[in-house]
Design an enzyme around this catalytic site. Sequence first.
Site, PDB file in Angstrom:
ATOM      1  N   GLU A 115       0.845  -1.202   0.000  1.00 47.91           N
ATOM      2  CA  GLU A 115       0.000   0.000   0.000  1.00 47.91           C
ATOM      3  C   GLU A 115       0.876   1.248   0.000  1.00 47.91           C
ATOM      4  OE1 GLU A 115      -2.529   1.546  -0.555  1.00 47.91           O
ATOM      5  OE2 GLU A 115      -4.314   0.909   0.505  1.00 47.91           O
ATOM      6  N   ASP A 119      -4.252   5.296   6.084  1.00 51.70           N
ATOM      7  CA  ASP A 119      -4.763   6.541   6.676  1.00 51.70           C
ATOM      8  C   ASP A 119      -5.726   6.146   7.802  1.00 51.70           C
ATOM      9  OD1 ASP A 119      -5.283   9.313   6.853  1.00 51.70           O
ATOM     10  OD2 ASP A 119      -6.878   9.199   5.385  1.00 51.70           O
ATOM     11  N   LYS A 147      -0.354   7.028   8.838  1.00 54.92           N
ATOM     12  CA  LYS A 147      -0.696   8.194   9.667  1.00 54.92           C
ATOM     13  C   LYS A 147      -1.323   7.655  10.947  1.00 54.92           C
ATOM     14  CE  LYS A 147      -1.824  11.414   5.885  1.00 54.92           C
ATOM     15  NZ  LYS A 147      -2.951  12.036   5.151  1.00 54.92           N
ATOM     16  N   PHE A 168      -2.152  16.145   4.660  1.00 52.21           N
ATOM     17  CA  PHE A 168      -2.308  15.609   3.314  1.00 52.21           C
ATOM     18  C   PHE A 168      -0.992  15.668   2.543  1.00 52.21           C
ATOM     19  CE2 PHE A 168      -3.801  15.486  -1.100  1.00 52.21           C
ATOM     20  CZ  PHE A 168      -4.593  14.369  -1.014  1.00 52.21           C
ATOM     21  N   ASP A 175      -1.857  10.985  -4.950  1.00 49.38           N
ATOM     22  CA  ASP A 175      -2.450  12.053  -5.739  1.00 49.38           C
ATOM     23  C   ASP A 175      -3.311  13.020  -4.935  1.00 49.38           C
ATOM     24  OD1 ASP A 175      -4.546  10.034  -5.335  1.00 49.38           O
ATOM     25  OD2 ASP A 175      -5.723  11.278  -6.698  1.00 49.38           O
TER      26      ASP A 175
HETATM   27  P1  IMP Z   1      -7.759   4.612   4.324  1.00 46.36           P
HETATM   28  O1  IMP Z   1      -8.775   3.666   3.779  1.00 46.36           O
HETATM   29  O2  IMP Z   1      -8.395   5.755   5.084  1.00 46.36           O
HETATM   30  O3  IMP Z   1      -6.660   3.959   5.126  1.00 46.36           O
HETATM   31  O4  IMP Z   1      -7.101   5.345   3.100  1.00 46.36           O
HETATM   32  C1  IMP Z   1      -6.290   4.701   2.236  1.00 46.36           C
HETATM   33  C2  IMP Z   1      -6.201   5.383   0.894  1.00 46.36           C
HETATM   34  O5  IMP Z   1      -6.565   6.771   0.923  1.00 46.36           O
HETATM   35  C3  IMP Z   1      -4.766   5.349   0.459  1.00 46.36           C
HETATM   36  O6  IMP Z   1      -4.462   4.145  -0.198  1.00 46.36           O
HETATM   37  C4  IMP Z   1      -4.686   6.570  -0.442  1.00 46.36           C
HETATM   38  O7  IMP Z   1      -5.049   6.212  -1.751  1.00 46.36           O
HETATM   39  C5  IMP Z   1      -5.675   7.544   0.137  1.00 46.36           C
HETATM   40  N1  IMP Z   1      -4.993   8.548   0.992  1.00 46.36           N
HETATM   41  C6  IMP Z   1      -4.987   8.603   2.337  1.00 46.36           C
HETATM   42  N2  IMP Z   1      -4.277   9.647   2.795  1.00 46.36           N
HETATM   43  C7  IMP Z   1      -3.803  10.294   1.707  1.00 46.36           C
HETATM   44  C8  IMP Z   1      -2.962  11.467   1.514  1.00 46.36           C
HETATM   45  O8  IMP Z   1      -2.490  12.153   2.437  1.00 46.36           O
HETATM   46  N3  IMP Z   1      -2.701  11.790   0.210  1.00 46.36           N
HETATM   47  C9  IMP Z   1      -3.168  11.084  -0.854  1.00 46.36           C
HETATM   48  N4  IMP Z   1      -3.934   9.980  -0.727  1.00 46.36           N
HETATM   49  C10 IMP Z   1      -4.260   9.592   0.548  1.00 46.36           C
HETATM   50 MG    MG Z   2      -4.200   3.651  -2.141  1.00 46.55          MG
END
Ligand code: IMP
Ligand code: MG
Length: 192
Positions: A115, A119, A147, A168, A175
């Site tokens: 991955e 986040d 994070k 971010f 992206d």
């Molecule tokens: P989660 O499901 O909240 O853990 O988010 C995972 C996905 O969100 C990652 O694989 C990224 O594609 C996107 N993402 C999370 N944080 C960021 C960031 O700071 N910048 C860009 N994409 C992010």
């Molecule tokens: Mg992703």
Amino acid sequence: MLDKNSSLVPEQEIPVVRVKDKRFRVFIPYEDIQERIRIMAAAMTREYEGKKPIFLSVLTGSFMFAADLMKHINIDCEIAFTRLSSYSGTSTTGKVEMIMDFKEEIKGRHVVILEDIVDSGTTLSRFLPTLEEHRPASIAIASLLIKPEALKYPLDVPYVGFRISNEFIIGYGLDYDGAGRNLKDIYQVVVE
Ligand code: IMP
Ligand code: MG
């Protein structure tokens, strides 16, 4: 070259890019990323020697990480790709959709999910049960970034590149609304 909405401008020695309506400052330089990746790859090489692991890159964000990591995995292994989305249109469905399924047989295999960033942990915590249905021998997560303050689901991430604050970021595959994936370094948004 960036798109017409973006430009590279020097600001107090630290390069800043404009992507759409936001400015981003270099946060993790390319060389530091490569150094961490080599350490992560060495740990995985030791752990998976003789196990012929299958690395499952979660597109699109992890494409650069996967490509650079694989160059330093010096054991018999395979790579597969999947594409996940936690959203349908603009609203959250509460489910992770596999937009692109992997074709490889993973039954009895050791799977390492690659991955870009963990986040909230929503995407992976919802994807794991789906993956488990395929009866792999083991599943481990390798994420270039995490994070910790944003994590909402307990996720075991044994391979982490960088633990970062809850801001971010873009670049190196990540992206902002489709833009910035091609940047070589990782950039953090400038709060204005
Ligand atoms: P989660 O499901 O909240 O853990 O988010 C995972 C996905 O969100 C990652 O694989 C990224 O594609 C996107 N993402 C999370 N944080 C960021 C960031 O700071 N910048 C860009 N994409 C992010
Ligand atoms: Mg992703």
